[in-house]
Motif scaffolding. Structure first.
Motif, PDB file in Angstrom:
ATOM      1  N   THR A 146       0.958  -0.719   0.204  1.00  0.00           N
ATOM      2  CA  THR A 146      -0.348   0.231   0.255  1.00  0.00           C
ATOM      3  C   THR A 146       0.954   1.970   0.425  1.00  0.00           C
ATOM      4  OG1 THR A 146      -1.863  -1.284   1.636  1.00  0.00           O
ATOM      5  CG2 THR A 146      -2.033   0.879   0.942  1.00  0.00           C
ATOM      6  N   LEU A 147       0.494   2.180  -0.864  1.00  0.00           N
ATOM      7  CA  LEU A 147       1.123   3.541  -0.903  1.00  0.00           C
ATOM      8  C   LEU A 147       0.252   4.833  -0.717  1.00  0.00           C
ATOM      9  CD1 LEU A 147       4.204   4.872  -3.223  1.00  0.00           C
ATOM     10  CD2 LEU A 147       1.873   6.259  -3.071  1.00  0.00           C
ATOM     11  N   LEU A 148       0.038   5.761   0.278  1.00  0.00           N
ATOM     12  CA  LEU A 148      -0.965   6.565   0.357  1.00  0.00           C
ATOM     13  C   LEU A 148      -0.088   7.617   1.275  1.00  0.00           C
ATOM     14  CD1 LEU A 148      -3.965   6.416   2.870  1.00  0.00           C
ATOM     15  CD2 LEU A 148      -2.394   8.390   3.345  1.00  0.00           C
ATOM     16  N   PHE A 149      -0.478   8.729   0.328  1.00  0.00           N
ATOM     17  CA  PHE A 149       0.096  10.275   1.030  1.00  0.00           C
ATOM     18  C   PHE A 149      -0.722  10.790   1.441  1.00  0.00           C
ATOM     19  CE2 PHE A 149       0.601  14.530  -0.609  1.00  0.00           C
ATOM     20  CZ  PHE A 149       1.591  15.142   0.181  1.00  0.00           C
ATOM     21  N   ASP A 150      -0.287  11.479   2.917  1.00  0.00           N
ATOM     22  CA  ASP A 150      -0.854  12.265   3.695  1.00  0.00           C
ATOM     23  C   ASP A 150      -0.087  14.048   2.661  1.00  0.00           C
ATOM     24  OD1 ASP A 150      -2.544  13.323   5.577  1.00  0.00           O
ATOM     25  OD2 ASP A 150      -1.325  13.107   7.029  1.00  0.00           O
ATOM     26  N   SER A 151      -1.143  14.823   3.039  1.00  0.00           N
ATOM     27  CA  SER A 151      -1.453  16.112   2.424  1.00  0.00           C
ATOM     28  C   SER A 151      -0.938  17.124   3.203  1.00  0.00           C
ATOM     29  CB  SER A 151      -2.118  16.705   1.443  1.00  0.00           C
ATOM     30  OG  SER A 151      -3.399  16.365   2.006  1.00  0.00           O
ATOM     31  N   ALA A 152      -1.837  16.312   4.586  1.00  0.00           N
ATOM     32  CA  ALA A 152      -1.668  17.693   6.143  1.00  0.00           C
ATOM     33  C   ALA A 152      -0.888  17.581   6.574  1.00  0.00           C
ATOM     34  CB  ALA A 152      -3.068  17.363   6.665  1.00  0.00           C
ATOM     35  N   SER A 153       0.379  16.427   6.492  1.00  0.00           N
ATOM     36  CA  SER A 153       1.504  16.598   6.951  1.00  0.00           C
ATOM     37  C   SER A 153       2.326  15.932   6.055  1.00  0.00           C
ATOM     38  CB  SER A 153       1.954  15.263   8.211  1.00  0.00           C
ATOM     39  OG  SER A 153       1.488  13.949   7.109  1.00  0.00           O
ATOM     40  N   ASN A 154       2.447  16.286   4.974  1.00  0.00           N
ATOM     41  CA  ASN A 154       3.497  15.898   4.060  1.00  0.00           C
ATOM     42  C   ASN A 154       4.371  14.313   3.859  1.00  0.00           C
ATOM     43  OD1 ASN A 154       2.895  17.709   1.941  1.00  0.00           O
ATOM     44  ND2 ASN A 154       4.288  19.468   2.885  1.00  0.00           N
ATOM     45  N   PHE A 173      -1.534   1.253   7.667  1.00  0.00           N
ATOM     46  CA  PHE A 173      -0.486   2.181   8.888  1.00  0.00           C
ATOM     47  C   PHE A 173      -0.842   2.645   9.891  1.00  0.00           C
ATOM     48  CE2 PHE A 173      -0.558   3.024   4.569  1.00  0.00           C
ATOM     49  CZ  PHE A 173       0.485   2.572   4.255  1.00  0.00           C
ATOM     50  N   PRO A 174      -0.731   2.013  11.780  1.00  0.00           N
ATOM     51  CA  PRO A 174      -0.625   2.903  12.596  1.00  0.00           C
ATOM     52  C   PRO A 174      -0.157   3.705  13.235  1.00  0.00           C
ATOM     53  CG  PRO A 174       0.968   0.784  12.756  1.00  0.00           C
ATOM     54  CD  PRO A 174       0.040   0.961  11.038  1.00  0.00           C
ATOM     55  N   GLU A 175       0.995   4.263  12.288  1.00  0.00           N
ATOM     56  CA  GLU A 175       1.555   5.699  12.657  1.00  0.00           C
ATOM     57  C   GLU A 175       0.030   7.031  12.550  1.00  0.00           C
ATOM     58  OE1 GLU A 175       4.609   2.314  11.306  1.00  0.00           O
ATOM     59  OE2 GLU A 175       2.722   2.809  10.302  1.00  0.00           O
ATOM     60  N   LEU A 176       0.030   6.942  10.894  1.00  0.00           N
ATOM     61  CA  LEU A 176      -0.911   7.234  10.353  1.00  0.00           C
ATOM     62  C   LEU A 176      -2.674   7.221  11.166  1.00  0.00           C
ATOM     63  CD1 LEU A 176      -1.621   9.411   7.954  1.00  0.00           C
ATOM     64  CD2 LEU A 176      -2.615   7.830   6.439  1.00  0.00           C
ATOM     65  N   MET A 177      -2.743   6.652  11.788  1.00  0.00           N
ATOM     66  CA  MET A 177      -4.771   5.735  12.631  1.00  0.00           C
ATOM     67  C   MET A 177      -4.150   6.282  13.357  1.00  0.00           C
ATOM     68  SD  MET A 177      -5.744   2.693  11.035  1.00  0.00           S
ATOM     69  CE  MET A 177      -6.960   2.576  12.007  1.00  0.00           C
ATOM     70  N   ALA A 178      -2.697   6.710  14.273  1.00  0.00           N
ATOM     71  CA  ALA A 178      -2.587   6.616  16.110  1.00  0.00           C
ATOM     72  C   ALA A 178      -2.605   8.733  15.712  1.00  0.00           C
ATOM     73  CB  ALA A 178      -1.467   6.524  15.891  1.00  0.00           C
ATOM     74  N   SER A 179      -2.717   9.222  14.733  1.00  0.00           N
ATOM     75  CA  SER A 179      -2.419  10.053  14.833  1.00  0.00           C
ATOM     76  C   SER A 179      -3.522  10.787  14.378  1.00  0.00           C
ATOM     77  CB  SER A 179      -1.294  11.317  13.580  1.00  0.00           C
ATOM     78  OG  SER A 179      -1.983  11.088  11.923  1.00  0.00           O
ATOM     79  N   ASP A 180      -4.607  10.682  13.884  1.00  0.00           N
ATOM     80  CA  ASP A 180      -6.096  10.984  13.455  1.00  0.00           C
ATOM     81  C   ASP A 180      -6.465  10.676  14.799  1.00  0.00           C
ATOM     82  OD1 ASP A 180      -5.119  11.935  10.475  1.00  0.00           O
ATOM     83  OD2 ASP A 180      -5.979   9.820  10.394  1.00  0.00           O
ATOM     84  N   SER A 181      -6.323   9.407  15.250  1.00  0.00           N
ATOM     85  CA  SER A 181      -7.258   9.351  16.271  1.00  0.00           C
ATOM     86  C   SER A 181      -7.382   9.808  17.901  1.00  0.00           C
ATOM     87  CB  SER A 181      -7.087   7.759  17.048  1.00  0.00           C
ATOM     88  OG  SER A 181      -5.565   7.861  17.496  1.00  0.00           O
ATOM     89  N   VAL A 182      -6.589  10.913  17.732  1.00  0.00           N
ATOM     90  CA  VAL A 182      -6.466  12.146  18.995  1.00  0.00           C
ATOM     91  C   VAL A 182      -7.281  12.414  19.554  1.00  0.00           C
ATOM     92  CG1 VAL A 182      -5.079  14.161  19.942  1.00  0.00           C
ATOM     93  CG2 VAL A 182      -3.550  12.544  18.399  1.00  0.00           C
ATOM     94  N   MET A 183      -7.984  12.728  18.903  1.00  0.00           N
ATOM     95  CA  MET A 183      -9.209  13.902  18.834  1.00  0.00           C
ATOM     96  C   MET A 183     -10.632  12.885  19.082  1.00  0.00           C
ATOM     97  SD  MET A 183     -10.139  16.281  15.174  1.00  0.00           S
ATOM     98  CE  MET A 183     -11.168  16.517  16.342  1.00  0.00           C
ATOM     99  N   TYR A 184     -10.768  11.513  19.725  1.00  0.00           N
ATOM    100  CA  TYR A 184     -11.668  10.612  20.093  1.00  0.00           C
ATOM    101  C   TYR A 184     -10.771   9.811  21.066  1.00  0.00           C
ATOM    102  CZ  TYR A 184     -10.396   7.697  16.287  1.00  0.00           C
ATOM    103  OH  TYR A 184      -9.702   7.521  15.190  1.00  0.00           O
ATOM    104  N   ASN A 185      -9.664  10.280  21.045  1.00  0.00           N
ATOM    105  CA  ASN A 185      -8.944   9.425  22.561  1.00  0.00           C
ATOM    106  C   ASN A 185      -9.772   8.976  23.873  1.00  0.00           C
ATOM    107  OD1 ASN A 185      -7.016   8.193  21.247  1.00  0.00           O
ATOM    108  ND2 ASN A 185      -5.624  10.538  21.861  1.00  0.00           N
ATOM    109  N   ALA A 186     -10.735  10.307  24.187  1.00  0.00           N
ATOM    110  CA  ALA A 186     -11.405  10.379  25.538  1.00  0.00           C
ATOM    111  C   ALA A 186     -12.877   8.497  24.911  1.00  0.00           C
ATOM    112  CB  ALA A 186     -11.812  11.157  25.853  1.00  0.00           C
ATOM    113  N   ALA A 187     -13.449   9.451  24.151  1.00  0.00           N
ATOM    114  CA  ALA A 187     -14.059   7.951  23.290  1.00  0.00           C
ATOM    115  C   ALA A 187     -13.824   6.509  23.358  1.00  0.00           C
ATOM    116  CB  ALA A 187     -14.844   8.231  22.238  1.00  0.00           C
TER     117      ALA A 187
END
Length: 236
Positions: A146-154, A173-187
């Motif tokens: 898999t190849l994925l480009f994240d434009s938010a972080s370049n 990519f758990p690294e990418l999913m971890a950065s996206d999950s910061v907003m709903y860690n409490a839930a």
């Protein structure tokens, strides 16, 4: 006499009222008046390949020893949905666009030599056409990825060897999913506390999915962003 005077006065008053009623309160428009033309918005610039396919461009790959290697991603000359990745440790390989704008599937393939190595090898042409064709390959085989480009972080995320997940390509990519999950860690923590009993006895199918999601080798590259040069007049 008095009667004639009153009649004359009434007639003059009626004429005066009628003439005043015919006077328009709106200003008159000059005959030579021409409205000012509206200013047109500037034409948008021409779309480049990198605007349409943001994965294209130059990247930097840093290995465990800290060595930085340039990596280039270019578009295939015949198929716009195919890109070529040049400079990776596994050699030069292609990837197919699956989810627009920047999620690609790496099909199973035998990688080519990176362009730098192939230029050096192309100087030896005395062994014939068959030998030169054989030198094009690096000798490594990819089982997909898999190849994925994240434009938010370049950042460019490349997984080699893992199976491409058609339903959720980012799961590899758990690294990418971890950065996206910061907003709903409490839930997520609340749900985790409510499901302690289920987590103590995980199903075999869940273990297989978790194992498959972390299969392969993951590389994280940084895109090289070229800064536009300022005009000469502004450098004073």
């Amino acid at each position: 006499m008095k009667r004639n005077f009153l009649l004359t006065l009434a007639v003059s008053v009626s004429f005066t009222t009628a003439s005043l009623a015919q006077v328009s309160t709106t200003p008159e428009t000059p005959r030579n008046y021409k409205p000012q033309p509206k200013e047109l918005a500037p034409m948008p610039g021409e779309l480049t390949d990198e605007m349409i396919f943001p994965v294209l461009g130059q990247y930097e790959f840093t290995d465990k020893e800290g060595n930085v290697t340039p990596v280039t991603i270019t578009r295939d000359s015949e198929n716009k949905g195919v890109v070529w990745v040049n400079g990776m440790p596994d050699g030069k390989f292609k990837a197919d666009l699956r989810v627009s704008p920047a999620t690609y599937k790496i099909p199973s393939q035998k990688t080519l030599q990176n362009d730098i190595a192939s230029v050096e090898a192309s100087t030896e042409t005395t062994r014939g056409v068959a030998a030169s064709e054989q030198n094009r390959y690096s000798g490594k085989s990819l089982n997909g990825g898999t190849l994925l480009f994240d434009s938010a972080s370049n950042k460019l995320y490349v997984n080699v060897g893992g199976k491409f997940d058609e339903e959720n390509p980012t799961a590899i990519f758990p690294e990418l999913m971890a950065s996206d999950s910061v907003m709903y860690n409490a839930a997520a923590d609340m749900e985790e506390n409510n499901a302690v009993a289920k987590q103590d006895m995980p199903r075999k199918s869940d273990k297989k999915k978790e194992k498959a999601a972390h299969k392969g080798t993951t590389y994280i590259l940084t895109k090289v962003v070229e800064m536009a040069a300022a005009p000469v007049g502004e450098l004073q």
